[in-house]
Each structure stands twice: as structure tokens, then as C-alpha cells.
Design an enzyme around this catalytic site. Structure first.
Site: not given
Lengths: 424, 292
Positions: B72, B141, B143, B148
């Protein structure tokens, strides 16, 4: 297998296993050079997909920006103030030799001399091949940044080794006096004068306007006269403590500029220190350094005899005698200049002041570059700066000197006698 | 799934780095046959990169025939910004090793057309023959990369808006100023990573423990996108003790019991074995030591 050549074909050199002086600290980073400038390796990697053609293993050395000496009167038998026919040859000779001391740029200094000398020097520079005009360094030697004209508009009381009969005052109103004496101001980087001389303020203004650094020295000025000169544009003090009134607690004189609150905002007053252990007592050096560390500029004020054995030699219009590491006006005990080299000054400064390696190196590179307003390309190892480098070992001894990324000289032949004296 | 549990962050980093090193060495990459490696950024893989650099310096591995694809990159952050993933990879990895710059691929968050950039990236991965080993991390979270909660589990490389959790987690890199954190990023999709031959996820620290629990002990759920790898044939989760804090004791014991002590160390010097006064191994260790 270098870059995809989208920016340049030139070969890329990578200095590895070194610590570089950058952002006021010694960083464990590689240094990349292309076309005589420091290269950004991240841009090279991502934009050009390039990498180094040649790697130089520095074996743990420190890489600092090349030293800049803004006050050097000659050396190795050459005296810049002697009106010889081939002044440029003399300057070139010294330029080559001082590479061994890590100096990659300098200001050849002329002491108080008759107008003929100045005219010859400046005119010969103009008329002959542009060897001693302002120029960059290279295989021929360190770069010349411009002359430092120390005098003749100085105080008779504080002339030091300068010959009294050639001292001058401002008679007709500043610029005319300058041109009459100097001939040309084209390749002048610094002018030292005494601000208490009547008419000096307009001269200071005029010189500053032309981008010439004005320095206060060989003067009996008090603090307010000095401050006024700074307000008109003066930014340097020539060899602090020497040839000026001593510090007095009710009138600090020129020395008081170090902590004056009447300096224009955004301006720094720099001061030259001859850190050879003779011209300034280490305690005085420490006081100055602690009072104003960012303004300290190491200078050698080296004279003809630098690099030569003891004996009698000529400086300007007078005869000098060398005794050990001291250089006196013959027959007196007046110091006439120093014979220390720039790297010795750096080592001595560090040892006497207890400062860090970074500070000692910056005093010989970054600060003189800032003084002369050239820190965007000299005095730093930032991307885009000129690749004038000096490789040093832990003890700050010069291992190699590079100009524009090319190695110009290996370590100097050790001058054992001088080193021994300095180690006391 | 393999779950490899090491005592602390340093050991987990070392294990992961050795695994990567061994895979590359055993693959025997060459000019005709590159090893394709997917790479993460962040504080979790930092120790692993340090170890890989150490192995490179020691001569145990070369990256000359390795192609890398990062997961990313932020959108709109200048590439030279110290927090961009280009800067991270350059400073923490690329500048220390011998990888050919043409083989180091990172998404360009400043491309004129972000959609095209994402599609071109997928194309590059395909042209390289797919990813041999994709290394990744996990967010608090759950991911993977910037996929997400709510991301499709068959997604491809695309632009994503970052979740609040992620922005808060990243604020520490931007002087704790939420307004300075980028809000969008380009990321490989869950599907993109699933296409890799092998996936290794690094998870360290107590703050990731709940996410690990959700990823491996609960079902496949697009709210915890790492859970998608339950359906991948070769996944390894490498974690430290702290990251297992939310797991059932049964799970931890099961996987710890599987851990062989020497199987993956054949490229190392033989380790010192645990000695005690009955088995006399301590004395043998001493002999081994002096031979070194």
C-alpha cells in the site's frame, strides 16, 4: 548498471562505511555524489531506478564538508601581499598545498600594502587568464572565493604587524578612497576595516550593498561604534581578541558584539578565531565559544612561513622570525600571524573548548560558508551542495580531500615538530 | 493455518526473517526466475527488516533476483515525505540491500489517474508471475493492508478511504495531529493477497490480540478482513506471546505443541541445546561453543 539515464549519464559515486556531518550531527549514512554535487539517493532509486557505479569504502571515517579558510596570507614561501609578477601562480601553489589540510575553498588575504600592490594583484587577476578570479576548486587546488583585504583602512594604534606607513583613512568620502587604493573590487570577498575611522559608515554600507563581507578588525573602536558598523552591514570580526581593545566590563569593545542586543534581527555576527593555542588563550577561546557558539569561524591567518622550517621570512613589507610555533615581527614580541594549518586548528579548537566533533567541524565549514552567504552550495553535505569533502579519522586528522567528488590528495606528510608542540 | 508463537517481538521478527531468507535461498532465484515477495510497512515488520539486512550483510542472502511488491501507499502524500511508504521502504530496507531499483514496486499515491495506477499494479504482479510469498501485518481492526472493515474479500488493488481506527493508529507518525494524517490510500485487495502462493502474517503486541482472535478463532467475516486467509491453503501467522492474549488456551497449546525446535534452523549454526544436570548436554554445549 547505473540509472535508466533519464536525468544524467554521469557516473555516480557512493561513499560507504562512513559517518557524515549533516543536520548538525554525525549520521551513519552513505554519501552519494554525481557531477560534483551531492545526490539524493532516494530520488535516484525511485525516479531513475539507478544506483552507484563506484563505491568508495571510507573504513569508518568521518566525512565533513571541505574546510573554508577566510583568512590566509600565504604559505610555503608564498606571500600573497608581495607584488610579484605572477601572483596567480603563487595563489595556485598555495591552493594546491592546503588541500592536504582539508581546505577546499579559501580567501587569499592581503595585509596593509601600498596601492601598487593592490593594483598589481587585482589588475593581474583581471588581465591574465582568470586563474585567480573567484573560481571553484579542482585538481589544481582549493577554490578561490575572493580576496580578503585586511587593511589599509585600519587603526594605527592596533596595526599589529601591518606597516604603519601604508595605513590610510577615508579622505574623500568612502568609495573613491577604496577604488584609489584597491583598484578593483571585482574579486573581493571580505574587507577588514576599523569602524572608528571617520567616514567608515558609508563605506560599510557601500561594500555590503555590493555583497562584500565587511569585517571589523585592527581597531580601537568601542562597542557602540562597532554596533553602528554592524547596523550598516558589517558581519564579521577579524581574529577576535587580537588587534582590538581588550574586553572591559564597562565597555566591552568589539568583543561585546558577541552578545550585543543591538544586532539587527535575523543577522548573525561571525567572528574569526585563530585556534592555534598561541593567539588566543584557551580560556578566552572558551569564553567566546560559550557566549556565541554559532558565530565562531576558525581561521588560520597563516603567513608565508606556514609549512616552512624555522627562520626569517617576509610578510607584506616586513620581516618575520619563526621560533617553534610562534611567528614574531623580527626583533619584537609582536605576533605577526600563525603557521598552524586548518586541520590543526580544528583539532586544537575541539580539545581546548571541549566541544563536540560536529561543532568543531562546523566552525571550519558551515560557519564560514554562512558568513560568505554561500551555504546553499558550500559548507554542507545537503543534497545539491558542491561535493567538496574532507575524510577524517577519529582524531580529526585528514585522510583525504575531495573536490567536486574527485579525490585530490591523500593525507599530508606529518609535520612532526608542529604537532608535538600543539599536543602540550 | 500454521500459528507460530515466539516469546517476544525480537524472536518473532527473527523467525519471520529467517523464514523469508530460507524460502528465497531454497527457491534459488536467477535472472530467468525471480522470487516475488510481497512486503508490508509499519512498526511490526521493522524488526524483520533489520534482521534481513543483517543476513544480507553477512552474505547469507542476496536480493539481486528478488522482485518486491509493497501492499500500500498513502494518496496525496509527497513521495519524499518522511512518513510516506516509499520513504519507509527506502530508509528501512532498500538502501541497505542489493535489490535492483527496477524490481522494487510500490504503488504511486501521487499518480495522475489512481484507478489506472491500481490496474497497472495488478498487471505488473501478473507479469512477474504472481507472488511467491506475501508478507503482511494486521491492523487493530483486523484489516490486512488497507482493506478496512467492510472490504470485499475478493477485492483487487484499488483506492480506499481509511477507517477512523486506522487514522488514529497512524496519528503517532504525524505528530499526533489527526488533521495531518492522509485519509485515502492505494492498497492491494484481499483477493490480490489471496492469489499469492503463500501468505505470512506478522502480529505482535497486546493491542493486536483481539484482532488475532477475531481473525483465527471466529468465522470468515469482511469486518475482520484477515479472516479471509482461513481459506488460503498456505498461511502462517507469526506472533509473540502478547498477541495471543485473547486466544483460547486450547488454541495456543495446540499450536505451541506443534512447534519443532530445530526443523527450520538447518541454515544456521546448530543452536545450543537446553542442558540440565541429568542429560549432560551442558557439557556438550561447551564443546560446541569452543569450536565456533
Amino acid at each position: 548498471m547505473p540509472s535508466n539515464k533519464s536525468v544524467s549519464d554521469a557516473p555516480i559515486t557512493q561513499f560507504i562505511n562512513c559517518r557524515i556531518l549533516r543536520d548538525n550531527e554525525l549520521q551513519r549514512e552513505d554519501l552519494w555524489v554525481r557531477e560534483g554535487r551531492i545526490l539524493d539517493p532516494e530520488k535516484l532509486f525511485f525516479d531513475e531506478q539507478g544506483y552507484a557505479d563506484k563505491r568508495v569504502d571510507c573504513e569508518g571515517s568521518i566525512i565533513a564538508p571541505g574546510f573554508i579558510d577566510v583568512q590566509i596570507n600565504g604559505g610555503y614561501g608564498i606571500d600573497f601581499s608581495q607584488a610579484s609578477e605572477n601572483v596567480s601562480d603563487g595563489v595556485s601553489f598555495v591552493a594546491k598545498k592546503i588541500l592536504e589540510h582539508g581546505v577546499t575553498s579559501f580567501c587569499p588575504t592581503l595585509v596593509t600594502s601600498p596601492p601598487e600592490v593592490y593594483h598589481k594583484v587585482t589588475v593581474s587577476f583581471l588581465s591574465v587568464l582568470p586563474q585567480v578570479k573567484v573560481h571553484d576548486g579542482g585538481p589544481h587546488g582549493a577554490g578561490v572565493l575572493g580576496f580578503h583585504l585586511e587593511g589599509p583602512f585600519i587603526s594605527a594604534e592596533k596595526k599589529g604587524a601591518h606597516p604603519e606607513k601604508y595605513l590610510r583613512t577615508f579622505k574623500s568620502g568612502g568609495l573613491e578612497d577604496l577604488m584609489e587604493v584597491y583598484g578593483s573590487l571585482d574579486d573581493v570577498a571580505i574587507v577588514t576595516l576599523a569602524p572608528e575611522l571617520p567616514g567608515s559608515q558609508s563605506v560599510v554600507r557601500e561594500l555590503s550593498r555590493r555583497g562584500i563581507t565587511v569585517s571589523l578588525g585592527h581597531s580601537a573602536a568601542d562597542l557602540s561604534q562597532a554596533e553602528e558598523a554592524v547596523q550598516h552591514g558589517a558581519t564579521f570580526i577579524t581574529h577576535l581578541f587580537n588587534a582590538m581593545l581588550p574586553f572591559h566590563h564597562r565597555d566591552p569593545g568589539i568583543v561585546g558584539l558577541l552578545t550585543s542586543d543591538r544586532i539587527p534581527a535575523g543577522r548573525t555576527v561571525y567572528y574569526g578565531m585563530i585556534a592555534d593555542g598561541i593567539h588566543t588563550n584557551p580560556a578566552a577561546l572558551r569564553i567566546a565559544h560559550r557566549a556565541h557558539p554559532s558565530g565562531l569561524v576558525l581561521v588560520t591567518d597563516a603567513i608565508t612561513a606556514m609549512g616552512l622550517p624555522p627562520g626569517r621570512h617576509t610578510l607584506g613589507q616586513q620581516v618575520i622570525e619563526i621560533q617553534g610555533l610562534h611567528a614574531y615581527v623580527a626583533g619584537t614580541k609582536t605576533l605577526s600571524g600563525s603557521i598552524a594549518t586548518m586541520d590543526m586548528c580544528v583539532r586544537h579548537f575541539k580539545q581546548a573548548s571541549g566541544c563536540s566533533v560536529q561543532e568543531a567541524l562546523e566552525a571550519a565549514s558551515l560557519h564560514p560558508a554562512q558568513l560568505l552567504g554561500i551555504s546553499h552550495k558550500k559548507g554542507k553535505l545537503d543534497y545539491g551542495s558542491d561535493a567538496d569533502l574532507v575524510l577524517l579519522d577519529e582524531g580529526l586528522n585528514v585522510k583525504a580531500t575531495y573536490i567536486s567528488g574527485e579525490e585530490e590528495t591523500g593525507p599530508p606528510v606529518p609535520s612532526y615538530m608542529i604537532d608535538m608542540v600543539l599536543m602540550d | 493455518m500454521r500459528l507460530v508463537i515466539l516469546d517476544d517481538y525480537d524472536l518473532a521478527s527473527e523467525w519471520a526473517a529467517k523464514y523469508i531468507r530460507n524460502r528465497i535461498v531454497q527457491f534459488k532465484p536467477s535472472a530467468d526466475r525471480f522470487f516475488t515477495l510481497g512486503l508490508p510497512t509499519g512498526s511490526t515488520p521493522y524488526g524483520c527488516y533489520q534482521k534481513l539486512i543483517e543476513y544480507y550483510r553477512h552474505g547469507d542472502i542476496s536480493f539481486k533476483y528478488v522482485k518486491t511488491f509493497n501492499m500500500d501507499e498513502y494518496v496525496g502524500l509527497p513521495r519524499a515525505h518522511p512518513e510516506s511508504y516509499h520513504s519507509y521502504m527506502w530508509n528501512n530496507f532498500f538502501k541497505h540491500i542489493d535489490i535492483d531499483p527496477a524490481n522494487a514496486h510500490i504503488l504511486d499515491g501521487n499518480a495522475q489517474n489512481l484507478e489506472e495506477e491500481c490496474q497497472a499494479y495488478e498487471q505488473k504482479i501478473a507479469e512477474a508471475g504472481g507472488i511467491e510469498l506475501f508478507v503482511g501485518g494486521i491492523g487493530p481492526d483486523g484489516h490486512i493492508a488497507f482493506n478496512e472493515p467492510g472490504s470485499s474479500l475478493v477485492s483487487r488493488t484499488r483506492v480506499k478511504t481509511l477507517a477512523k481506527d486506522t487514522i488514529v493508529a497512524n496519528a503517532r507518525f504525524f505528530g499526533n495531529d489527526l488533521s495531518k494524517v492522509p485519509t485515502m490510500a492505494l492498497t492491494v485487495g484481499v483477493g490480490t493477497v489471496m492469489d499469492a502462493k503463500e501468505v505470512m502474517i506478522l502480529i505482535t503486541g497486546a493491542h493486536k490480540a483481539f484482532a488475532l482472535y477475531k481473525a483465527i478463532e471466529e468465522g470468515v467475516n469482511h469486518m475482520w478482513t484477515v479472516s479471509a486467509f482461513q481459506q488460503h491453503p498456505r498461511t502462517i501467522f507469526v506472533c509473540d506471546e502478547d498477541a495471543t492474549l485473547e486466544l483460547r488456551v486450547k488454541t495456543v497449546k495446540y499450536f505451541k505443541g506443534q512447534q519443532p525446535t530445530r526443523k527450520w534452523r538447518h541454515l544456521d549454526k546448530p543452536p545450543l541445546r537446553e542442558g540440565n544436570w541429568t542429560n549432560g548436554i551442558g557439557r556438550q554445549n561447551l564443546k560446541e561453543q569452543t569450536h565456533d
